[in-house]
Design a protein around this motif. Structure first.
Motif: not given
Length: 122
Positions: A58-72
């Motif tokens: 889950f925390h890996r999914q979260l980090a990758l989703a956060d990158l997608a959120f941050t980078m657009g």
């Protein structure tokens, strides 16, 4: 479209003429927009990594989703080394690749460190 460093003249608006200076956004409107942005980030991360994304901790999914959120939209794809490392299951390599990015060095070092640690440790 407003690009980075664009000088905006007149009223700053969003949607169908909502004046952000005089009226702004309410808390519930901001929450609504954030919820949509989070849903989009999860979907973008899943699109990049395919079905395997849902098998990651889950925390890996979260980090990758956060990158997608941050980078657009599409911005995460600039992290080719990180993506390649994730696809190999090299979580340490993925964490290192994030920290070597311009985003980590200049724009958001604390956030990059947090995402890097989530990838490294699951």
């Amino acid at each position: 479209t407003i690009e980075p460093n664009t000088l905006v003249r007149g009223n700053v608006t969003v949607g169908v003429g909502r004046d952000l200076i005089s009226r702004g956004l309410s808390s519930s409107e901001m929450d609504y927009l954030l919820d949509n942005d989070i849903d989009t980030a999860w979907a973008e991360a899943a699109q990049i990594f395919g079905q395997a994304y849902w098998s990651y901790a889950f925390h890996r999914q979260l980090a990758l989703a956060d990158l997608a959120f941050t980078m657009g939209e599409g911005g995460e794809e600039e992290f080719k080394n990180m993506i390649s490392a994730v696809e190999r299951g090299d979580w340490n390599g993925a964490a290192v690749a994030i920290l070597q990015s311009k985003w980590a060095r200049v724009e958001a070092p604390a956030r990059a460190m947090a995402d890097s640690e989530m990838l490294r440790n699951g």
